[in-house]
Design a protein around this motif. Structure first.
Motif, PDB file in Angstrom:
ATOM      1  N   LEU A 160       0.826  -1.204   0.000  1.00 45.99           N
ATOM      2  CA  LEU A 160       0.000   0.000   0.000  1.00 45.99           C
ATOM      3  C   LEU A 160       0.862   1.257   0.000  1.00 45.99           C
ATOM      4  O   LEU A 160       0.600   2.208  -0.758  1.00 45.99           O
ATOM      5  CB  LEU A 160      -0.910  -0.011   1.234  1.00 45.99           C
ATOM      6  N   ILE A 161       1.893   1.277   0.810  1.00 48.53           N
ATOM      7  CA  ILE A 161       2.779   2.436   0.871  1.00 48.53           C
ATOM      8  C   ILE A 161       3.578   2.572  -0.416  1.00 48.53           C
ATOM      9  O   ILE A 161       3.793   3.687  -0.918  1.00 48.53           O
ATOM     10  CB  ILE A 161       3.705   2.337   2.099  1.00 48.53           C
ATOM     11  N   ALA A 162       4.015   1.437  -0.981  1.00 43.53           N
ATOM     12  CA  ALA A 162       4.762   1.476  -2.237  1.00 43.53           C
ATOM     13  C   ALA A 162       3.920   2.091  -3.354  1.00 43.53           C
ATOM     14  O   ALA A 162       4.419   2.896  -4.163  1.00 43.53           O
ATOM     15  CB  ALA A 162       5.213   0.070  -2.624  1.00 43.53           C
ATOM     16  N   GLU A 163       2.627   1.718  -3.416  1.00 45.92           N
ATOM     17  CA  GLU A 163       1.737   2.281  -4.427  1.00 45.92           C
ATOM     18  C   GLU A 163       1.505   3.771  -4.169  1.00 45.92           C
ATOM     19  O   GLU A 163       1.461   4.580  -5.118  1.00 45.92           O
ATOM     20  CB  GLU A 163       0.405   1.536  -4.434  1.00 45.92           C
ATOM     21  N   SER A 164       1.394   4.144  -2.908  1.00 44.45           N
ATOM     22  CA  SER A 164       1.218   5.560  -2.570  1.00 44.45           C
ATOM     23  C   SER A 164       2.445   6.368  -2.982  1.00 44.45           C
ATOM     24  O   SER A 164       2.315   7.473  -3.532  1.00 44.45           O
ATOM     25  CB  SER A 164       0.970   5.711  -1.061  1.00 44.45           C
ATOM     26  N   GLU A 165       3.630   5.830  -2.742  1.00 37.72           N
ATOM     27  CA  GLU A 165       4.871   6.505  -3.144  1.00 37.72           C
ATOM     28  C   GLU A 165       4.942   6.648  -4.660  1.00 37.72           C
ATOM     29  O   GLU A 165       5.387   7.680  -5.175  1.00 37.72           O
ATOM     30  CB  GLU A 165       6.082   5.730  -2.625  1.00 37.72           C
ATOM     31  N   ARG A 166       4.500   5.618  -5.377  1.00 32.45           N
ATOM     32  CA  ARG A 166       4.507   5.690  -6.838  1.00 32.45           C
ATOM     33  C   ARG A 166       3.613   6.817  -7.330  1.00 32.45           C
ATOM     34  O   ARG A 166       3.992   7.573  -8.240  1.00 32.45           O
ATOM     35  CB  ARG A 166       4.036   4.346  -7.420  1.00 32.45           C
ATOM     36  N   ARG A 167       2.449   6.958  -6.722  1.00 31.57           N
ATOM     37  CA  ARG A 167       1.527   8.006  -7.121  1.00 31.57           C
ATOM     38  C   ARG A 167       2.047   9.398  -6.731  1.00 31.57           C
ATOM     39  O   ARG A 167       1.843  10.368  -7.470  1.00 31.57           O
ATOM     40  CB  ARG A 167       0.147   7.755  -6.491  1.00 31.57           C
ATOM     41  N   ILE A 168       2.698   9.496  -5.580  1.00 34.62           N
ATOM     42  CA  ILE A 168       3.306  10.765  -5.188  1.00 34.62           C
ATOM     43  C   ILE A 168       4.382  11.168  -6.178  1.00 34.62           C
ATOM     44  O   ILE A 168       4.482  12.335  -6.589  1.00 34.62           O
ATOM     45  CB  ILE A 168       3.888  10.667  -3.757  1.00 34.62           C
ATOM     46  N   ASP A 169       5.196  10.203  -6.602  1.00 38.52           N
ATOM     47  CA  ASP A 169       6.249  10.484  -7.591  1.00 38.52           C
ATOM     48  C   ASP A 169       5.653  10.963  -8.906  1.00 38.52           C
ATOM     49  O   ASP A 169       6.174  11.904  -9.531  1.00 38.52           O
ATOM     50  CB  ASP A 169       7.097   9.224  -7.830  1.00 38.52           C
ATOM     51  N   ILE A 170       4.569  10.318  -9.355  1.00 36.71           N
ATOM     52  CA  ILE A 170       3.898  10.744 -10.590  1.00 36.71           C
ATOM     53  C   ILE A 170       3.396  12.178 -10.446  1.00 36.71           C
ATOM     54  O   ILE A 170       3.565  13.015 -11.352  1.00 36.71           O
ATOM     55  CB  ILE A 170       2.719   9.797 -10.919  1.00 36.71           C
ATOM     56  N   THR A 171       2.786  12.471  -9.317  1.00 42.11           N
ATOM     57  CA  THR A 171       2.225  13.804  -9.071  1.00 42.11           C
ATOM     58  C   THR A 171       3.312  14.879  -9.065  1.00 42.11           C
ATOM     59  O   THR A 171       3.137  15.949  -9.672  1.00 42.11           O
ATOM     60  CB  THR A 171       1.465  13.807  -7.731  1.00 42.11           C
ATOM     61  N   LEU A 172       4.432  14.608  -8.399  1.00 43.17           N
ATOM     62  CA  LEU A 172       5.516  15.594  -8.323  1.00 43.17           C
ATOM     63  C   LEU A 172       6.215  15.749  -9.669  1.00 43.17           C
ATOM     64  O   LEU A 172       6.602  16.864 -10.058  1.00 43.17           O
ATOM     65  CB  LEU A 172       6.510  15.189  -7.239  1.00 43.17           C
ATOM     66  N   LYS A 173       6.380  14.651 -10.412  1.00 38.79           N
ATOM     67  CA  LYS A 173       6.983  14.728 -11.745  1.00 38.79           C
ATOM     68  C   LYS A 173       6.120  15.600 -12.659  1.00 38.79           C
ATOM     69  O   LYS A 173       6.640  16.465 -13.389  1.00 38.79           O
ATOM     70  CB  LYS A 173       7.122  13.317 -12.327  1.00 38.79           C
ATOM     71  N   ASN A 174       4.810  15.366 -12.624  1.00 36.91           N
ATOM     72  CA  ASN A 174       3.903  16.173 -13.437  1.00 36.91           C
ATOM     73  C   ASN A 174       3.881  17.631 -12.984  1.00 36.91           C
ATOM     74  O   ASN A 174       3.729  18.545 -13.804  1.00 36.91           O
ATOM     75  CB  ASN A 174       2.492  15.598 -13.377  1.00 36.91           C
ATOM     76  N   ALA A 175       4.039  17.855 -11.681  1.00 33.48           N
ATOM     77  CA  ALA A 175       4.058  19.229 -11.157  1.00 33.48           C
ATOM     78  C   ALA A 175       5.257  20.000 -11.698  1.00 33.48           C
ATOM     79  O   ALA A 175       5.147  21.192 -12.018  1.00 33.48           O
ATOM     80  CB  ALA A 175       4.083  19.200  -9.627  1.00 33.48           C
ATOM     81  N   ARG A 176       6.408  19.340 -11.789  1.00 39.28           N
ATOM     82  CA  ARG A 176       7.604  20.004 -12.342  1.00 39.28           C
ATOM     83  C   ARG A 176       7.375  20.379 -13.797  1.00 39.28           C
ATOM     84  O   ARG A 176       7.673  21.505 -14.230  1.00 39.28           O
ATOM     85  CB  ARG A 176       8.820  19.078 -12.229  1.00 39.28           C
ATOM     86  N   GLU A 177       6.846  19.426 -14.574  1.00 41.68           N
ATOM     87  CA  GLU A 177       6.594  19.677 -15.995  1.00 41.68           C
ATOM     88  C   GLU A 177       5.538  20.768 -16.162  1.00 41.68           C
ATOM     89  O   GLU A 177       5.683  21.672 -17.003  1.00 41.68           O
ATOM     90  CB  GLU A 177       6.129  18.385 -16.674  1.00 41.68           C
ATOM     91  N   PHE A 178       4.499  20.703 -15.366  1.00 39.09           N
ATOM     92  CA  PHE A 178       3.410  21.674 -15.454  1.00 39.09           C
ATOM     93  C   PHE A 178       3.898  23.081 -15.113  1.00 39.09           C
ATOM     94  O   PHE A 178       3.533  24.056 -15.784  1.00 39.09           O
ATOM     95  CB  PHE A 178       2.276  21.259 -14.501  1.00 39.09           C
ATOM     96  N   TYR A 179       4.730  23.197 -14.089  1.00 39.35           N
ATOM     97  CA  TYR A 179       5.218  24.506 -13.653  1.00 39.35           C
ATOM     98  C   TYR A 179       5.992  25.200 -14.770  1.00 39.35           C
ATOM     99  O   TYR A 179       5.824  26.412 -14.992  1.00 39.35           O
ATOM    100  CB  TYR A 179       6.105  24.349 -12.422  1.00 39.35           C
ATOM    101  N   GLU A 180       6.813  24.457 -15.467  1.00 37.83           N
ATOM    102  CA  GLU A 180       7.621  25.037 -16.552  1.00 37.83           C
ATOM    103  C   GLU A 180       6.757  25.367 -17.764  1.00 37.83           C
ATOM    104  O   GLU A 180       6.883  26.446 -18.351  1.00 37.83           O
ATOM    105  CB  GLU A 180       8.739  24.072 -16.943  1.00 37.83           C
ATOM    106  N   LYS A 181       5.874  24.455 -18.144  1.00 37.77           N
ATOM    107  CA  LYS A 181       5.078  24.653 -19.357  1.00 37.77           C
ATOM    108  C   LYS A 181       3.975  25.696 -19.174  1.00 37.77           C
ATOM    109  O   LYS A 181       3.515  26.294 -20.151  1.00 37.77           O
ATOM    110  CB  LYS A 181       4.470  23.326 -19.801  1.00 37.77           C
ATOM    111  N   ALA A 182       3.537  25.917 -17.919  1.00 32.27           N
ATOM    112  CA  ALA A 182       2.440  26.864 -17.667  1.00 32.27           C
ATOM    113  C   ALA A 182       2.896  28.319 -17.695  1.00 32.27           C
ATOM    114  O   ALA A 182       2.062  29.231 -17.703  1.00 32.27           O
ATOM    115  CB  ALA A 182       1.788  26.553 -16.322  1.00 32.27           C
ATOM    116  N   LYS A 183       4.203  28.532 -17.698  1.00 38.07           N
ATOM    117  CA  LYS A 183       4.711  29.904 -17.719  1.00 38.07           C
ATOM    118  C   LYS A 183       4.268  30.607 -18.996  1.00 38.07           C
ATOM    119  O   LYS A 183       4.370  30.068 -20.092  1.00 38.07           O
ATOM    120  CB  LYS A 183       6.238  29.906 -17.635  1.00 38.07           C
ATOM    121  N   GLY A 184       3.759  31.829 -18.848  1.00 44.33           N
ATOM    122  CA  GLY A 184       3.319  32.589 -20.012  1.00 44.33           C
ATOM    123  C   GLY A 184       1.830  32.502 -20.265  1.00 44.33           C
ATOM    124  O   GLY A 184       1.290  33.290 -21.051  1.00 44.33           O
ATOM    125  N   TYR A 185       1.160  31.558 -19.631  1.00 45.29           N
ATOM    126  CA  TYR A 185      -0.295  31.472 -19.764  1.00 45.29           C
ATOM    127  C   TYR A 185      -0.964  32.375 -18.726  1.00 45.29           C
ATOM    128  O   TYR A 185      -0.369  32.712 -17.710  1.00 45.29           O
ATOM    129  CB  TYR A 185      -0.772  30.024 -19.586  1.00 45.29           C
TER     130      TYR A 185
END
Length: 466
Positions: A160-185
């Motif tokens: 259960l914790i391993a799956e939660s960590e996987r989802r946290i990693d996905i969320t943070l990875k997407n947050a980094r990409e989103f932060y950079e790509k959202a600039k200028g909007y």
């Protein structure tokens, strides 16, 4: 000046403005969306500070949304969120628009079904004020080690914790990409923090702040208890940067607003007030003498012609005839159903008509409360399977007695007659627990009440801090 915004998630919660609960009349040749009104259109005052719309609900031009038909999806992208939601007038210019990916709707999937680019297109074409990064929800939350030990007895905690960590990693990875790509909007970017305990939540918030986010949503806590949520927020406030603002995703227990503000929470979204009215039968009213609002149990009058009631009649036809005969012999209703030529369906229909007639008369005059309650309880006894003689027990009779007391209190108070929300002016039959239209109106009324309560609470806080 302290501010706290309440956002209402969009889920096509609109109603026919011409509905009349007295005769169930509606707009002729009614067309959903085209003829219906959103809460902010039908209420006298704004029932929220903003609306939240999810990509999972609307969909993309290539992927069907959960709630929107394809025609509505196309209209949304073509016109933008503000025009689609009918917020494009001066009256609603201060209503903010927030968008998210709708992670709750795909929580069973291995990965989010959308890309960061699709999410940005949704926010851009929708014309949102705020856009939340692409996340993958984490549901388990452990308040302490004892809670983890208890969970370990029921499931594989490591998995259960391993799956939660996987989802946290996905969320943070997407947050980094989103932060950079959202600039200028034009929209301001929010990052999403998830966690399964305090430590993982703290780690997520720290990482989001390091990326550059100063607007952060706290996700996945919708199932948490109040003390767990407040304790987590207190911990997060200790590592929060001075200019970081938190938003609570999907949860807003309004009595806790002062504690939220203290922890740096400046906004939240929730459908709870509407759902408590729509499905829970709750009717809210502002209590000027307390820090909360009152909840009354709305009287319920099932529709005799509804499929559920008809199935009930077909299943218990013989018992219902004897039951009605006994109720009449005991003087538990006022109309005469002694004619044996009457069918069971006709008997129950007449009990319904008698109940509705007396409710409408009481609504108009405030007189004959006892006879109104008598008709209401009699109709409940023949349409609720729990109250048939073959099923009735002391445990089942107790709720009926409690509800009768609550019904009396609600009818006697006549709160709907003093309410200025804009819904209640239609009278009791427009908010009674009965049809989808009246039930949804009651939920919309609740939105007006919680926002009024929230604003009063903020006024008190601002007076103290002056």
């Amino acid at each position: 000046m302290t501010k706290f915004r309440f956002y209402f998630p969009d889920n096509k919660d609109f109603v026919d403005p011409n509905f009349n609960g007295r005769d169930n009349s509606r707009t002729k040749y009614h067309r959903q969306y085209d003829d219906d009104h959103y809460p902010h259109q039908i209420l006298a005052e704004l029932p929220y500070d903003g609306m939240l719309v999810s990509l999972a609900g609307v969909g993309t031009m290539q992927k069907r949304g959960k709630y929107y038909e394809q025609e509505l999806t196309e209209d949304f992208y073509f016109n933008g969120a503000r025009e689609f939601l009918r917020l494009d007038t001066k009256k609603f210019e201060n209503v903010k628009l927030m968008g998210d990916c709708g992670a709750f709707d795909y929580h069973n999937e291995y990965e989010p079904p959308f890309t960061v680019d699709e999410l940005i297109e949704f926010y851009d074409r929708g014309g949102f004020d705020y856009g939340i990064s692409l996340d993958h929800i984490v549901f388990p939350y452990f308040k302490n080690e004892a809670a983890k030990d208890a969970a370990a007895e029921k499931c594989d905690l490591h998995e259960l914790i391993a799956e939660s960590e996987r989802r946290i990693d996905i969320t943070l990875k997407n947050a980094r990409e989103f932060y950079e790509k959202a600039k200028g909007y034009r929209f301001e970017a929010y990052g999403v923090a998830h966690g399964y305990d305090k430590s993982s939540f703290l780690r997520s918030v720290k990482e989001l702040q390091n990326i550059g986010y100063r607007r952060i949503t706290i996700g996945g806590m919708i199932k948490s208890k109040t003390d767990e949520l407040l304790e987590l927020l207190e911990s997060l406030s200790e590592i929060r940067e001075p200019d970081t603002q938190f938003h609570l995703l999907g949860i807003c227990r309004f009595q806790n607003i002062p504690a939220y503000i203290k922890a740096g929470v400046t906004s939240a979204d929730s459908t709870s007030p509407l759902m408590q009215g729509l499905k829970g039968g709750k009717y809210y009213s502002v209590n000027s003498e307390s820090t909360s609002f009152d909840e009354s149990l709305m009287i319920r009058v099932r529709q005799c012609d509804h499929d559920n009631v008809q199935k009930h009649i077909d299943k218990h036809r013989d018992e219902l005839r004897q039951h009605i005969t006994e109720l009449q012999a005991n003087g538990e209703f006022d109309i005469d159903l002694s004619n044996t030529a009457l069918s069971i369906n006709e008997c129950i229909k007449r009990l319904e008509v008698d109940c509705l007639k007396k409710l409408q008369q009481y609504d108009d005059t405030g007189l004959d409360l006892d006879s109104t309650l008598k008709a209401l309880v009699a109709y409940e006894k023949v349409t609720n399977e729990n109250y048939l003689p073959s099923n009735l027990t002391g445990a089942k009779l107790a709720p009926l007695k409690r509800n009768e007391i609550k019904y009396r209190e609600f009818l006697n108070a006549r709160e709907w007659r003093q309410c200025t929300c804009g819904i209640c002016k239609g009278g009791l039959m427009n908010i009674v627990f009965r049809s989808n239209q009246s039930n949804r109106r009651r939920g919309i009324h609740n939105l007006a009440i919680v926002t009024k309560h929230k604003n009063q609470m903020l006024e008190s806080i601002n007076l103290v801090t002056k």
